[in-house]
Every structure is written in structure tokens, then in C-alpha cells.
Design an enzyme around this catalytic site. Sequence first.
Site, PDB file in Angstrom:
ATOM      1  N   VAL A  50       0.873  -1.178   0.000  1.00 33.54           N
ATOM      2  CA  VAL A  50       0.000   0.000   0.000  1.00 33.54           C
ATOM      3  C   VAL A  50       0.914   1.233   0.000  1.00 33.54           C
ATOM      4  CG1 VAL A  50      -2.105  -0.904   1.052  1.00 33.54           C
ATOM      5  CG2 VAL A  50      -0.197  -0.259   2.507  1.00 33.54           C
ATOM      6  N   ALA A  53      -0.726   7.483  -2.051  1.00 33.09           N
ATOM      7  CA  ALA A  53      -0.989   8.919  -2.175  1.00 33.09           C
ATOM      8  C   ALA A  53       0.207   9.680  -1.622  1.00 33.09           C
ATOM      9  CB  ALA A  53      -2.250   9.293  -1.397  1.00 33.09           C
ATOM     10  N   LYS A  81      -2.890  14.702  -7.892  1.00 36.89           N
ATOM     11  CA  LYS A  81      -3.599  14.922  -6.625  1.00 36.89           C
ATOM     12  C   LYS A  81      -3.474  16.397  -6.258  1.00 36.89           C
ATOM     13  CE  LYS A  81      -3.246  13.775  -1.714  1.00 36.89           C
ATOM     14  NZ  LYS A  81      -2.536  13.002  -0.683  1.00 36.89           N
ATOM     15  N   LEU A 337       8.946   2.173   7.106  1.00 33.99           N
ATOM     16  CA  LEU A 337       8.223   1.579   8.226  1.00 33.99           C
ATOM     17  C   LEU A 337       9.165   1.034   9.300  1.00 33.99           C
ATOM     18  CD1 LEU A 337       5.539  -0.263   6.060  1.00 33.99           C
ATOM     19  CD2 LEU A 337       5.316   1.938   7.233  1.00 33.99           C
ATOM     20  N   THR A 348       1.755  10.924   4.441  1.00 32.02           N
ATOM     21  CA  THR A 348       3.067  11.467   4.773  1.00 32.02           C
ATOM     22  C   THR A 348       4.209  10.442   4.802  1.00 32.02           C
ATOM     23  OG1 THR A 348       2.245  11.337   7.037  1.00 32.02           O
ATOM     24  CG2 THR A 348       2.385  13.528   6.056  1.00 32.02           C
TER      25      THR A 348
HETATM   26  P1  FAD Z   1       7.703  -2.695   3.149  1.00 31.28           P
HETATM   27  O1  FAD Z   1       6.876  -2.346   1.978  1.00 31.28           O
HETATM   28  O2  FAD Z   1       7.092  -3.595   4.172  1.00 31.28           O
HETATM   29  O3  FAD Z   1       9.027  -3.374   2.614  1.00 31.28           O
HETATM   30  C1  FAD Z   1       9.862  -4.129   3.457  1.00 31.28           C
HETATM   31  C2  FAD Z   1      10.884  -4.845   2.631  1.00 31.28           C
HETATM   32  O4  FAD Z   1      11.755  -5.536   3.506  1.00 31.28           O
HETATM   33  C3  FAD Z   1      10.313  -5.878   1.683  1.00 31.28           C
HETATM   34  O5  FAD Z   1      11.001  -5.842   0.459  1.00 31.28           O
HETATM   35  C4  FAD Z   1      10.615  -7.199   2.376  1.00 31.28           C
HETATM   36  O6  FAD Z   1      10.757  -8.263   1.481  1.00 31.28           O
HETATM   37  C5  FAD Z   1      11.929  -6.846   3.033  1.00 31.28           C
HETATM   38  N1  FAD Z   1      12.255  -7.716   4.159  1.00 31.28           N
HETATM   39  C6  FAD Z   1      11.669  -7.769   5.384  1.00 31.28           C
HETATM   40  N2  FAD Z   1      12.235  -8.731   6.131  1.00 31.28           N
HETATM   41  C7  FAD Z   1      13.212  -9.273   5.371  1.00 31.28           C
HETATM   42  C8  FAD Z   1      14.144 -10.325   5.571  1.00 31.28           C
HETATM   43  N3  FAD Z   1      14.195 -11.023   6.689  1.00 31.28           N
HETATM   44  N4  FAD Z   1      14.989 -10.616   4.570  1.00 31.28           N
HETATM   45  C9  FAD Z   1      14.976  -9.948   3.390  1.00 31.28           C
HETATM   46  N5  FAD Z   1      14.106  -8.952   3.140  1.00 31.28           N
HETATM   47  C10 FAD Z   1      13.233  -8.624   4.124  1.00 31.28           C
HETATM   48  N6  FAD Z   1       2.410   6.135   2.560  1.00 31.28           N
HETATM   49  C11 FAD Z   1       2.136   7.217   1.828  1.00 31.28           C
HETATM   50  O7  FAD Z   1       3.021   8.041   1.613  1.00 31.28           O
HETATM   51  N7  FAD Z   1       0.889   7.407   1.321  1.00 31.28           N
HETATM   52  C12 FAD Z   1      -0.129   6.565   1.581  1.00 31.28           C
HETATM   53  O8  FAD Z   1      -1.237   6.770   1.081  1.00 31.28           O
HETATM   54  C13 FAD Z   1       0.113   5.461   2.428  1.00 31.28           C
HETATM   55  N8  FAD Z   1      -0.874   4.593   2.760  1.00 31.28           N
HETATM   56  C14 FAD Z   1      -0.596   3.580   3.636  1.00 31.28           C
HETATM   57  C15 FAD Z   1      -1.630   2.777   4.122  1.00 31.28           C
HETATM   58  C16 FAD Z   1      -1.370   1.792   5.067  1.00 31.28           C
HETATM   59  C17 FAD Z   1      -2.478   0.973   5.619  1.00 31.28           C
HETATM   60  C18 FAD Z   1      -0.038   1.542   5.483  1.00 31.28           C
HETATM   61  C19 FAD Z   1       0.278   0.446   6.460  1.00 31.28           C
HETATM   62  C20 FAD Z   1       0.990   2.322   4.975  1.00 31.28           C
HETATM   63  C21 FAD Z   1       0.710   3.358   4.091  1.00 31.28           C
HETATM   64  N9  FAD Z   1       1.722   4.185   3.648  1.00 31.28           N
HETATM   65  C22 FAD Z   1       1.440   5.269   2.888  1.00 31.28           C
HETATM   66  C23 FAD Z   1       3.088   3.915   4.018  1.00 31.28           C
HETATM   67  C24 FAD Z   1       3.819   3.272   2.886  1.00 31.28           C
HETATM   68  O9  FAD Z   1       3.153   2.124   2.448  1.00 31.28           O
HETATM   69  C25 FAD Z   1       5.196   2.879   3.376  1.00 31.28           C
HETATM   70  O10 FAD Z   1       5.799   3.953   4.008  1.00 31.28           O
HETATM   71  C26 FAD Z   1       6.049   2.534   2.223  1.00 31.28           C
HETATM   72  O11 FAD Z   1       5.445   1.565   1.448  1.00 31.28           O
HETATM   73  C27 FAD Z   1       7.377   2.053   2.692  1.00 31.28           C
HETATM   74  O12 FAD Z   1       7.280   0.758   3.174  1.00 31.28           O
HETATM   75  P2  FAD Z   1       8.635   0.049   3.469  1.00 31.28           P
HETATM   76  O13 FAD Z   1       9.407  -0.034   2.209  1.00 31.28           O
HETATM   77  O14 FAD Z   1       9.244   0.704   4.641  1.00 31.28           O
HETATM   78  O15 FAD Z   1       8.193  -1.408   3.965  1.00 31.28           O
END
Ligand code: FAD
Length: 511
Positions: A50, A53, A81, A337, A348
Site C-alpha cells: 500500500v 498517495a 492529486k 516503516l 506522509t
Molecule cells: P515494506 O513495503 O514492508 O518493505 C519491506 C521490505 O523488507 C520488503 O522488500 C521485504 O521483502 C523486506 N524484508 C523484510 N524482512 C526481510 C528479511 N528477513 N529478509 C529480506 N528482506 C526482508 N504512505 C504514503 O506516503 N501514502 C499513503 O497513502 C500510504 N498509505 C498507507 C496505508 C497503510 C495501511 C499503510 C500500512 C501504509 C501506508 N503508507 C502510505 C506507508 C507506505 O506504504 C510505506 O511507508 C512505504 O510503502 C514504505 O514501506 P517500506 O518499504 O518501509 O516497507
Amino acid sequence: MSGEPIRKVIIVGGGTAGWMAAAGLSKVLGGFPGLSFTLVESEAIGTVGVGEATIPQIQAFNAMLELDEAEFVRETRATYKLGIEFVDWLRKGHSYVHPFGTYGVDMLGIEFHHFWLRGHDLGDDTKLDAYSIAAMAGKAGKYMPPDRSNPNSPLSKLGYAFQFDAGRYARYLRARAEQQGVERVEGRVVEVCQDGASGLVTGVRLENGEVVEGELFIDCSGFRSLLLGQTLGVGFTDWSKWLPCDRAVAIPCELGGEKVPLTRSTARPAGWQWRIPLQHRIGNGHVYSSAHMDDTMAEELLLANLDGKPLAEPNRLRFAAGHRQRAWEKNVVALGLAGGFLEPLESTAIHLVQAGIARLLTFWPTTAFGRKEIDRFNRESEQDYIDIRDFLVLHYKASERDDSEFWRYCRALDPPEGLAEKLEMFESSGRVIRDHNELFTETSWLSVMAGQGIKPGGYHPAALLLDDAETRRRLIHIRDVVASAVSQMPTQDDFLSRSGGAIDRQERLRA
Ligand code: FAD
């Protein structure tokens, strides 16, 4: 500066945060002699899927990457947007837009909204939306880029961001990062190796036994926070008492309903629902407090309020509002995250990733990992979270809704200190204050304070310098200028076709 230049950077995680970091850092530092970037990710684990936006600051990130906007829009199936429409937040049946850009024009050296408030005293109770090109264009389904060539034109003040397919965005950035020399390693990290004496992370061991070694580690592992939280034990500052929503259920659906360049947030009995219209589908999700609604009911409520047929199974997510106490510890920096999360009410999270990358570039370390730079990085990162938290709490605190336990809880909240001061100032004299260089501008604070029904206690005395007739005349004139500008703008669909950003019908059907 002591220490040696960093030569080996390991990014753990290939979600939006990981690929933004890989693309951004390699773009700026890729030419540094001997410096390499490796990204480790596990397809089996996957991403949150997800995050669709954004806010206007993303334009700076795209510019840094030298993205071609039409290509970016096409590849990520993006739409434009112009703000967020908040429906039923103040009370059922009420709505307002938090627009990008500004309201009206400042006059006599003071902010426009003081004249707007004076207009209220004179019996003109026109809502703020009518003074914002972004709000009016958004509601009318219109879009065109700001006209920077003519600073006097109201169209120069338009602010915009994008709504895009999160999976496609990560893939698009991955292609750029790999072109810029980033190496991708597929594999699940099963162990994080540390130096016994210093505690610095030295490598990550994969399931197949391979150890990927490095000097600087960027933790983009998502909610797991594999390096910063789990390995280095950096604690979590929990803000659930102010932001009780801790779950979300998300689902894409077919296109339907209004085609507007706005994200919509509709308040629900224990949270709120998002609607993010893209070119090929609509992203939907229901964010709620599990203390006030069970998962089954939350999902039913979401499915009952879609504009089209669901295109996937519901994606259920759990989280807590807050952030890691230190975003940077030893030689690990968390982005995305892994560093914290605040619900997506104001879109944000992707911005926080971008801000973290920019900050990391500012304080780019040597192998000495200077304490001063790390402390500063951590202080600024925490402040970003505090600023956004305060803004989000405003939406809940200032509601008139009392139709559920959840809303009664939110209304009774003691606001955090920074928010309390802003509320008191607006209630005292109609002034909108902005601390330091915080993310949300006076326009944003004003739109939500006014939209959520906070009553200003007055306005700037200088607004009386215009006599009654002149005040009325100018307010009407500004509204007319906004309406006329909007009437000349193309629809978003027309603009997408003209600019080369539109996907064709086949692609829409394939989606
Ligand atoms: P993730 O997408 O979880 O990626 C984590 C990565 O780590 C993956 O590639 C996974 O494979 C890897 N990983 C984890 N453990 C291991 C392991 N042991 N070994 C190897 N790889 C591993 N943000 C916005 O700006 N606008 C929005 O509208 C918005 N809506 C959202 C709605 C919801 C409900 C949520 C929960 C979040 C939303 N966000 C939004 C936030 C946004 O989705 C995240 O900030 C963004 O996607 C970044 O995620 P990430 O890359 O930190 O984590």
C-alpha cells in the site's frame, strides 16, 4: 573529519523505502570512487503493498532523480492529486478540502484568511474552498500544472502531487537504481552479524548461508525493523493514546464514481476510509481502531463502500502509531516503516522516506560515524514525526462527532503541547502559527482547523484597513478569479492524454 569514506552500503528491504533509498542515494553518490550499493530483499516476504498517495514534496525527489514526468505517470499508472477531501469528519454530511497551494491572495502585508474572517463578520460566509484553485479544480475533475512563467497568475500558486500504484512505483525505481549500478540480492535475511566489540553491524546472513557485508546499513525492512529494532534493540515511542487507529484493511477496485484529482478520506464510526483513484483502478482502505471495531465489521464496511468490483482479496495490516526512539544507531539508519509509522491520513509516509534520504545525504558519515551528526539526524527525524502527529491529531480532536465510542474518545483527547498552542492561538485571535520549518504550512493548518469547525476568536486588526464594501468586493473578486481559472483548465483525463501520461485502454483493461 576523522574516519575513512564509506565504501559499501547495504540496503535491507525492497519496498518503497528500499528502492527510493537505492535510487536516490546512488543517483547522488554513485560517482564516488569505490562506493557500492547493494539491496537485499526477499520476494517471499513481500512488501506492505500500500502507500499510494503523496504530497507535493515528491516533485523534488522526482526532480533529483531527473524523472520524465509523463513516463513516471504512465509507468506507475498515476493520477494527479490536488489535495484531500475530508468527508463526514466534522459531522456527517459535511465535507471540506485540504488543498495544496494557497488560499486567495495576501493583502496589505497580512494573510488572506484574516480578510476571509472579516468577511464572515460582514455576513459573507463563503467557505474557504472557494478561494483555492486546487480545491475547486479538484472537485471539478480538472488539472493542469502550475504556470510558473507568470507569477501573477492564480495558476502559478497551484500545488500538486501524485497518486500511484505502489508496486509499480517500487519497480520503476528499481529499474532506475539498477541502471545507476545498484546490485540487487534476492534472499531472506536470517541473521544480522555484529562486531563483538563495537556492536556495529558487519553483515546480513541469508538463508543460503551467504553473508552480505557492508559498512553502512540502511534498514528498510518494514514493520519488522530487522536491524534497528530487532538487532540493535532501539525502542519504539508509542503514540497510540493520541492516534488509536492500529489496523487497516485495503483492497483495490475497478474504476467507478467520480473522476477527481483528489484523495478522499471518509470518516467511519471507528476510523476512516481512503479512496485513491488511479488511472486503471481505485485504491481503497479502511483504517480503524481495533479497540472500537472488530476486523470482520471493518472489512464489511469497506466492501460495502466501494465504487467498483473488488480486484483482489483484502490486505490486512496491523501497526502502532509512533517511531523508533533513534532513527540512526551505530551504523544503521532506518527509513520507512522500519523507522516508524503514522497512519496515512495526510499521506506522509513516503515523504518521511524522502526526508530521511535527504537528511542522510546531509549527514553522510565516514567510518568514524560521528556522534554529533547522528544526534542531529535523530533529533530532526523525531521532530518530523512530532510535527506530523500533531497535525493528524487535530483531525480527530476537532470533530463534532459523538455518534460512537471512538469519536467520543477522540474528542476528549488532551492534545499534544504543540497542537494545544496552535489551537489556543487560532481560538484566541484567528492566527495560524507554524513552528520551525515544519512540513505542514499555514494553509494546511488553516484548512483543517477551519474545516474541522474550530472557531477563530478574531482576526488581524489590519484587516479593518479595508472598508466594508471594499472587503466584500475583493472577496467576491478573488472567488471569481478562482472560478474563471478553473473553468479554463482541462479535465484531468484531457491533460493526461495531452501530456503523454495516459495509459491506453488495453493497459487499463489488463490492470
Ligand atoms: P515494506 O513495503 O514492508 O518493505 C519491506 C521490505 O523488507 C520488503 O522488500 C521485504 O521483502 C523486506 N524484508 C523484510 N524482512 C526481510 C528479511 N528477513 N529478509 C529480506 N528482506 C526482508 N504512505 C504514503 O506516503 N501514502 C499513503 O497513502 C500510504 N498509505 C498507507 C496505508 C497503510 C495501511 C499503510 C500500512 C501504509 C501506508 N503508507 C502510505 C506507508 C507506505 O506504504 C510505506 O511507508 C512505504 O510503502 C514504505 O514501506 P517500506 O518499504 O518501509 O516497507
